[in-house]
Enzyme design. Structure first.
Site, PDB file in Angstrom:
ATOM      1  N   SER A  99       0.821  -1.221   0.000  1.00  0.00           N
ATOM      2  CA  SER A  99       0.000   0.000   0.000  1.00  0.00           C
ATOM      3  C   SER A  99       0.857   1.275   0.000  1.00  0.00           C
ATOM      4  CB  SER A  99      -0.946  -0.051   1.190  1.00  0.00           C
ATOM      5  OG  SER A  99      -1.854   1.005   1.138  1.00  0.00           O
ATOM      6  N   ASP A 121      -2.393   6.237  -3.451  1.00  0.00           N
ATOM      7  CA  ASP A 121      -1.308   5.552  -2.749  1.00  0.00           C
ATOM      8  C   ASP A 121      -0.873   4.357  -3.607  1.00  0.00           C
ATOM      9  OD1 ASP A 121      -3.641   4.065  -2.296  1.00  0.00           O
ATOM     10  OD2 ASP A 121      -2.775   3.131  -0.517  1.00  0.00           O
ATOM     11  N   ASP A 147      -1.436   1.185  -3.782  1.00  0.00           N
ATOM     12  CA  ASP A 147      -2.377   0.209  -4.346  1.00  0.00           C
ATOM     13  C   ASP A 147      -3.713   0.842  -4.711  1.00  0.00           C
ATOM     14  OD1 ASP A 147      -3.189   0.470  -1.680  1.00  0.00           O
ATOM     15  OD2 ASP A 147      -3.784  -1.635  -1.507  1.00  0.00           O
ATOM     16  N   ASP A 177      -6.161   2.382  -3.320  1.00  0.00           N
ATOM     17  CA  ASP A 177      -7.448   2.333  -2.617  1.00  0.00           C
ATOM     18  C   ASP A 177      -7.740   3.675  -1.951  1.00  0.00           C
ATOM     19  OD1 ASP A 177      -5.503   1.970  -0.677  1.00  0.00           O
ATOM     20  OD2 ASP A 177      -6.499   0.285   0.322  1.00  0.00           O
TER      21      ASP A 177
HETATM   22 MG    MG Z   1      -3.652   1.454   0.142  1.00  0.00          MG
END
Ligand code: MG
Length: 454
Positions: free
Chosen positions: A101, A244, A246, A248
């Site tokens: 992440s 960020d 990944d 999300d």
């Molecule tokens: Mg993330």
């Protein structure tokens, strides 16, 4: 042996560690065997973000999963929310996502997602850890092994799903100019294409996948978004969007080049959703600003505070049938789409708000309730955290407070949150008030409560 059993690998968002230190190929393979045993075979998605160790750990985890009879559907590089959405759409049994992440480049990690598209709960993590430490693995015979199936087609399905939840025509008419900074990671594979399909003029920076993160570190925050802010201003764009590692989470930059804090963009989105769906439930962790409570109340909605952690927010959204959740770090959970953080969905919702309100982001920020926020950290040993908390809880008994995660004390003029960090040897003190002096006074009081009990 007892010590081994009490060890835990999972933090607030899956497993995280430094590559080839805690996170070795041997560990990830064995964790793959434990996860395959936990899933009891079945169809499991696997995918990763752009980190240099991504394909290494995809292969390592896949080997473990296949040895327990799982069929592994490899989506390759994809945003975490795209994989989460695809689980339900393609009726998979779960997913193993190789990502750290927002952590620095030397880290990687594993997010474990169930068949509902939500990361598994702490109780499920305990079951996985027990399988891992007890080595109760369900390894299959040579003729019962699973296999890897390449499955790169999830991104189109994901983009179409998002379009079903937004006013595509309203956005197309405005032809917004948008700058996107996906941090050299997987957000680059979905958000720019999606906004292009919505008629936006899309300019990208840091959009080539590169696990060295040459453009900026993967955590979106004011210190890492300077280039995005400058670009938005220099080319006269309507909006800047940052993800960020990944994708999300989503951070925004207004048309003047100012970075918008996550609480504020979340407040704008929550206000818009409740305006169209009054009296609905909103979920947010205790670390969010009181401003969110003001907004929810003004729209006749109900706010539910939770402990800090995105999985906790997702589970609460499911439990109480909330319409939306948000975190101050740029996480938006829009339940009609999926009850998990989704960076591309947040980006398109914000663009819809700009299209329909005919206001700029800076004008929308200006209209929000104003709070002065002070955030402090106080060092303390991990061993002492619970002892200190017990004393603070005793001392704050007489106040209007919530004690689900540390203690948040509510006053007429603002609030004080005191909580031990889940990952660092520190206490956090967050205070806010409509008046700056009052916020300072609250901070002084909150810090003194921790320090005198150290
Ligand atoms: Mg993330």
């Amino acid at each position: 042996m007892i010590i081994m059993l009490t060890r835990t690998f999972f933090g607030t968002n899956g497993i995280r560690g430094i590559v080839n230190e805690m996170l070795t190929p041997e560990f990830v393979t064995q964790m793959g065997v434990a996860l395959g045993t936990y899933f009891m075979g079945g169809k499991i998605f696997i995918g990763c973000d752009s980190r240099t160790s991504g394909s290494l750990f995809v292969k390592a985890a896949s080997a473990g999963l296949i040895s327990t009879g799982c069929n592994v559907y490899d989506v390759e590089y994809a945003a975490t929310p795209a994989i989460q959405y695809a689980i339900k759409h393609f009726k998979m049994d779960g997913a193993v996502i190789i990502t750290a992440s927002h952590n620095p480049p030397e880290y990687n990690g594993i997010k474990v997602v169930g068949n509902d598209g939500v990361e598994v709960s702490r109780e499920e993590e305990v079951k996985i850890e027990k399988i891992f430490f007890d080595k109760k693995f369900n390894r299959k015979k040579w003729n019962e092994l699973g296999k890897t199936i390449r499955f790169p087609q999830i991104l189109d399905v994901y983009k179409e799903a998002i379009k079903n939840h937004i006013d595509v025509d309203a956005i197309r008419k405005r032809r917004f100019k948008v700058v996107i900074d996906p941090a050299n990671s997987v957000g680059a594979l979905s958000t720019p294409q999606l906004l292009h399909e919505l008629g936006c003029e899309v300019i990208t920076i840091n959009a080539q996948l590169d696990g060295n993160f040459p453009g900026r570190l993967p955590e979106p925050k004011p210190e890492t978004l300077g280039d995005l802010a400058k670009t938005v201003k220099a080319i006269g764009a309507d909006l800047g969007i940052a993800h960020d590692g990944d994708a999300d989470r989503c951070f925004f930059v207004d048309e003047r080049g100012n970075i918008c804090q996550g609480d504020k963009s979340g407040g704008i989105i929550v206000d818009y959703i409740l305006q169209r769906n009054p009296n609905q439930i909103v979920v947010t962790p205790i670390s969010s600003s009181r401003m969110i409570e003001d907004i929810v109340k003004s729209r006749g909605g109900t706010l539910i505070w939770t402990a800090v952690g995105s999985t906790t927010v997702s589970k609460k959204i499911q439990e109480v049938n909330a319409i939306i959740g948000l975190e101050g770090n740029g996480g938006i959970f829009y339940a009609p789409h999926q009850p998990v953080r989704d960076g591309a969905l947040s980006a398109t919702l914000m663009i819809e708000i700009l299209a329909k309100s005919k206001k700029t982001l800076s004008q929308l920020i200006e209209k929000l309730p104003k709070y002065f926020i002070i955030k402090k950290r106080i060092e303390c040993t991990n061993e002492n955290k619970q002892i200190i908390l017990k004393k603070i809880l005793k001392e704050t008994e007489k106040y209007n407070r919530i004690t689900i995660d540390g203690v948040k004390i509510f006053f007429e003029e603002g609030s004080v949150l005191i909580r031990p960090s889940g990952t660092e040897a520190i206490y956090r003190v967050f205070t806010e008030a409509k008046d700056e002096e009052k916020a300072k006074e609250f901070a002084k009081w909150g810090i003194s409560l921790v320090k005198k009990n150290l």
